[in-house]
Design a protein around this motif. Structure first.
Motif, PDB file in Angstrom:
ATOM      1  N   ILE A   8       0.809  -1.219   0.000  1.00 27.52           N
ATOM      2  CA  ILE A   8       0.000   0.000   0.000  1.00 27.52           C
ATOM      3  C   ILE A   8       0.845   1.273   0.000  1.00 27.52           C
ATOM      4  O   ILE A   8       0.435   2.310  -0.496  1.00 27.52           O
ATOM      5  CB  ILE A   8      -0.977  -0.003   1.209  1.00 27.52           C
ATOM      6  N   SER A   9       2.078   1.210   0.567  1.00 27.38           N
ATOM      7  CA  SER A   9       2.914   2.414   0.624  1.00 27.38           C
ATOM      8  C   SER A   9       3.852   2.545  -0.576  1.00 27.38           C
ATOM      9  O   SER A   9       4.473   3.589  -0.769  1.00 27.38           O
ATOM     10  CB  SER A   9       3.748   2.412   1.907  1.00 27.38           C
ATOM     11  N   LEU A  10       3.953   1.522  -1.406  1.00 33.49           N
ATOM     12  CA  LEU A  10       4.887   1.538  -2.532  1.00 33.49           C
ATOM     13  C   LEU A  10       4.559   2.608  -3.580  1.00 33.49           C
ATOM     14  O   LEU A  10       5.473   3.221  -4.138  1.00 33.49           O
ATOM     15  CB  LEU A  10       4.928   0.147  -3.174  1.00 33.49           C
ATOM     16  N   PRO A  11       3.272   2.890  -3.874  1.00 39.43           N
ATOM     17  CA  PRO A  11       2.978   3.936  -4.871  1.00 39.43           C
ATOM     18  C   PRO A  11       3.552   5.309  -4.527  1.00 39.43           C
ATOM     19  O   PRO A  11       3.903   6.076  -5.422  1.00 39.43           O
ATOM     20  CB  PRO A  11       1.452   3.968  -4.903  1.00 39.43           C
ATOM     21  N   VAL A  12       3.648   5.614  -3.230  1.00 44.40           N
ATOM     22  CA  VAL A  12       4.217   6.916  -2.833  1.00 44.40           C
ATOM     23  C   VAL A  12       5.672   7.003  -3.269  1.00 44.40           C
ATOM     24  O   VAL A  12       6.118   8.009  -3.833  1.00 44.40           O
ATOM     25  CB  VAL A  12       4.090   7.117  -1.307  1.00 44.40           C
ATOM     26  N   LEU A  13       6.437   5.933  -3.032  1.00 47.40           N
ATOM     27  CA  LEU A  13       7.841   5.903  -3.432  1.00 47.40           C
ATOM     28  C   LEU A  13       7.967   5.982  -4.955  1.00 47.40           C
ATOM     29  O   LEU A  13       8.806   6.720  -5.482  1.00 47.40           O
ATOM     30  CB  LEU A  13       8.495   4.630  -2.900  1.00 47.40           C
ATOM     31  N   VAL A  14       7.122   5.237  -5.656  1.00 51.51           N
ATOM     32  CA  VAL A  14       7.159   5.254  -7.123  1.00 51.51           C
ATOM     33  C   VAL A  14       6.817   6.646  -7.643  1.00 51.51           C
ATOM     34  O   VAL A  14       7.452   7.152  -8.584  1.00 51.51           O
ATOM     35  CB  VAL A  14       6.187   4.198  -7.690  1.00 51.51           C
ATOM     36  N   ALA A  15       5.827   7.289  -7.030  1.00 47.50           N
ATOM     37  CA  ALA A  15       5.448   8.645  -7.455  1.00 47.50           C
ATOM     38  C   ALA A  15       6.601   9.617  -7.270  1.00 47.50           C
ATOM     39  O   ALA A  15       6.873  10.462  -8.139  1.00 47.50           O
ATOM     40  CB  ALA A  15       4.223   9.113  -6.680  1.00 47.50           C
ATOM     41  N   LEU A  16       7.326   9.503  -6.140  1.00 47.93           N
ATOM     42  CA  LEU A  16       8.469  10.388  -5.891  1.00 47.93           C
ATOM     43  C   LEU A  16       9.574  10.164  -6.921  1.00 47.93           C
ATOM     44  O   LEU A  16      10.202  11.120  -7.396  1.00 47.93           O
ATOM     45  CB  LEU A  16       9.007  10.159  -4.477  1.00 47.93           C
TER      46      LEU A  16
END
Length: 201
Positions: free
Chosen positions: A50-58
């Protein structure tokens, strides 16, 4: 099984929502393909954590801001004969002085078009302005703003106008702080009643 599918769909949707950030930034920065790729990767990464999209977005935001050119998909010779597509970098064609024009969309100059030559364009009420407004036009300074060239990039510069120069999204330009323009960029002087758009000549 049904509950697991709902969880995966929820994570996919959450990743897609986070992916809207690089998608919109990519469109604004003139790198829509990178933005679309960021949206897709954020959505898919949500399936793993669930938290991986934030890293990918950055990661994609950094890529968008630091890259000089957009990512383009071109057909290789093999693709033309039925093979797979090849992903390559290719320079985005740079506008040249005289290849762009400015069109007034609203206001007293509505419908008028101005070629953006090597010397750029000055906006204001003074007679020496290429985009010259009637003297009684509210909100327009004598020398309001200008389009200039920085290399092959046209930039918009506010000339310390009283009522300001704004990009179409509402961001006001600080005086004497150039903002890069691209085909399709809209901006307005003082209020949205005086709107311009950059177009191909």
């Amino acid at each position: 099984m049904g509950d697991l599918l709902v969880v995966y769909l929820t994570f996919l949707l959450a990743g897609a929502l986070i992916g809207l950030v690089p998608f919109l930034v990519g469109r604004f920065m003139g790198k829509p393909v990178l933005g679309q790729l960021g949206l897709l990767c954020c959505a898919l990464s949500g399936l793993f954590h669930i938290s991986l999209p934030v890293l990918v977005a950055l990661v994609f935001l950094g890529w968008i801001f630091l890259s000089k050119h957009d990512l383009v998909i071109r057909k290789s010779h093999a693709a033309q004969s039925g093979g797979s597509y090849q992903t390559t970098y290719a320079p985005t064609p740079q506008p040249q002085a005289g290849s762009l024009r400015l069109t007034c969309l609203t206001g007293p100059l509505r419908g008028r078009s101005y070629p953006i030559g090597p010397k750029g364009l000055m906006f204001g009420r003074d007679n020496d302005c290429a985009v010259c407004f009637p003297g009684e036009t509210p909100g327009i300074s004598r020398h309001h703003c200008a389009i200039r060239w920085q290399g092959n990039t046209p930039v918009l510069v506010d000339l310390n106008s009283t009522y300001g120069t704004f990009l179409s999204g509402g961001r006001q330009l600080p005086p004497n702080n150039p903002a890069a323009l691209a085909v399709g960029t809209r901006f307005y002087l003082a209020n949205t009643g005086v709107m311009f758009q950059i177009e191909l000549g």
